[in-house]
Motif scaffolding. Sequence first.
Motif, short mmCIF file in Angstrom:
data_model
loop_
_atom_site.label_atom_id
_atom_site.label_comp_id
_atom_site.label_asym_id
_atom_site.label_seq_id
_atom_site.Cartn_x
_atom_site.Cartn_y
_atom_site.Cartn_z
N CYS A 218 9.99 12.58 -3.17
CA CYS A 218 8.93 11.79 -2.44
C CYS A 218 7.72 12.50 -2.13
CB CYS A 218 9.57 11.15 -1.09
SG CYS A 218 10.96 10.10 -1.55
N ASP A 219 6.33 11.70 -1.92
CA ASP A 219 5.12 12.51 -1.39
C ASP A 219 5.24 12.96 -0.23
OD1 ASP A 219 3.61 11.58 -3.87
OD2 ASP A 219 4.43 9.64 -3.13
N ASP B 167 1.04 -1.09 0.10
CA ASP B 167 0.02 0.04 0.12
C ASP B 167 0.83 1.26 0.09
OD1 ASP B 167 -3.04 -1.06 0.55
OD2 ASP B 167 -1.66 -2.15 1.84
N TYR B 168 1.99 1.05 0.69
CA TYR B 168 2.90 2.31 0.71
C TYR B 168 4.44 1.72 0.76
CZ TYR B 168 -1.16 3.70 3.39
OH TYR B 168 -2.69 4.31 3.62
N ILE B 169 5.23 2.76 0.06
CA ILE B 169 6.48 2.59 0.15
C ILE B 169 7.50 3.70 1.04
CG2 ILE B 169 8.75 2.44 -1.35
CD1 ILE B 169 6.87 1.68 -3.55
N LEU B 170 8.15 3.05 1.97
CA LEU B 170 8.90 4.00 2.80
C LEU B 170 10.27 3.94 2.72
CD1 LEU B 170 8.73 5.92 5.33
CD2 LEU B 170 8.56 4.11 6.78
N ILE B 171 11.17 5.06 2.36
CA ILE B 171 12.41 5.18 2.26
C ILE B 171 13.10 5.39 3.69
CG2 ILE B 171 14.39 6.12 1.05
CD1 ILE B 171 12.61 6.26 -1.68
N ASN C 120 7.46 8.33 -10.60
CA ASN C 120 6.40 7.45 -11.61
C ASN C 120 5.65 6.52 -10.85
OD1 ASN C 120 7.21 9.09 -14.13
ND2 ASN C 120 8.99 7.82 -14.28
N SER C 121 6.11 6.41 -9.66
CA SER C 121 5.53 5.34 -8.81
C SER C 121 3.94 5.52 -8.72
CB SER C 121 6.26 5.43 -7.26
OG SER C 121 5.51 4.37 -6.55
N ARG C 122 3.32 4.52 -8.80
CA ARG C 122 1.95 4.72 -8.47
C ARG C 122 1.29 4.50 -7.16
NH1 ARG C 122 -0.87 0.68 -13.48
NH2 ARG C 122 0.23 1.98 -15.26
N LYS C 123 2.13 4.04 -6.33
CA LYS C 123 2.10 4.08 -4.85
C LYS C 123 2.62 5.25 -4.04
CE LYS C 123 2.46 -0.91 -5.33
NZ LYS C 123 0.93 -1.17 -5.19
N PRO C 124 1.89 5.72 -2.97
CA PRO C 124 2.63 6.65 -2.08
C PRO C 124 3.99 6.37 -1.77
CG PRO C 124 0.39 6.31 -1.53
CD PRO C 124 0.56 5.14 -2.34
N VAL C 125 4.80 7.26 -2.02
CA VAL C 125 6.43 6.99 -1.69
C VAL C 125 6.63 8.14 -0.33
CG1 VAL C 125 8.73 6.99 -2.23
CG2 VAL C 125 7.14 6.10 -3.75
N TRP C 126 7.04 7.65 0.79
CA TRP C 126 7.42 8.55 1.82
C TRP C 126 8.82 8.36 2.17
CZ3 TRP C 126 2.88 6.27 5.19
CH2 TRP C 126 1.73 6.65 4.51
#
Length: 376
Positions: free
Chosen positions: A111-112, A62-66, A87-93
């Motif tokens: 990042c978002d 659901d989310y990608i967290l760096i 370009n990621s379709r998923k929220p990136v934090w």
Amino acid sequence: MSGIYTFRKLVLLVLGICWLNTLGAAEPEKVVYKVDIKDEIGPEVWRLARKSFDLAGQEKADYILIHMNTYGGMVVYADSLRSMILNSRKPVWVFIDNNAASAGALISIACDKIYMCEGANIGAATVVNQTGEAMPDKYQSYMRSMIRSTAEAQGRDTVYRWKRNPHIAEAMVDQSIYIQGITDSGRVVTFTAREAMKYGFCDGMAESVEEVLKKEQVENYTIRSYHPTVTDRIIGFLINPVIQGLLIMVIVGGIYFELQTPGIGFPLAAALTACLLYFAPLYLEGFAGYWEIIAFVVGVVLLLLEIFVIPGFGVAGISGIVLIIVALVFAGIDHFSFRFLGDFVRPLVRSLFLVVSASLVSLLMSMWLGAKLFGS
């Protein structure tokens, strides 16, 4: 009438139970895919981050967290990472644990959401060489444009206000930019966590990944991440441009000395080993395909035929050299990035420069050493 009344009570009881079950039903567990960027940004970090993003998609995260703590690295790989994030379709934090300097700042701005811990820093994105000196303005100009467009990609909070001010982002690169109340001319912008919050380059402060998720109101979740294997480390080492350059030098040098001393010997064995170490990791990563390997082999065969069978030096020899260079160049390019002209030209030029420069250096060194060993 009593029967109808009893039936109504049963219906209401069943509906009530269903309603209570709905209230008590657990919310589906969210999947958070954590990506660590805690080393110098280069081929290995890019490779592992790309694999993590791919797995996040496959596992329907659901989310990608760096989770970031880096002083920066190579701009070309930072550019690839920020493009992947945008370009990621998923929220990136991103959670900046300590540092997001230089290339790390560029990636964070893509990042978002940006979260920082107390004492963390973001900025100082001037392009420097290996000795820490600022590169010429053409490099700074490219970085200014890239970080500005990345900030612009986050859009506006209002009609008149950017979510992340592109001018401030540009000042992280260019020390000549003066922004009243933020930076004097002659100093690049570097923000603390609280300063970053004030000027829109941090969405909140946290001391852990778990606290970031809590502030984003993600409660029922599981954290997944990709753990590099020994094979990953070996491949990451072999696809480093410095190592690739050395392997190309061994390939060219080995072929040259084998031609000087015909027969199966050490130079040929060294060249074959270097070929294997050059092509194998690129093939495993999907960079090199069958055609590059076949082109390289055909090129070597044509070159040998030109030297030992066909008198003079003509079409076969030139074709062999061209095929060898083309195979080495295209093997080092990710073909999945060929969607736009810029995505094609930049890696092509980079790979071509690496192959040609390493080959020329190897050839000149081999000729000098050959003259010492075999000259009269």
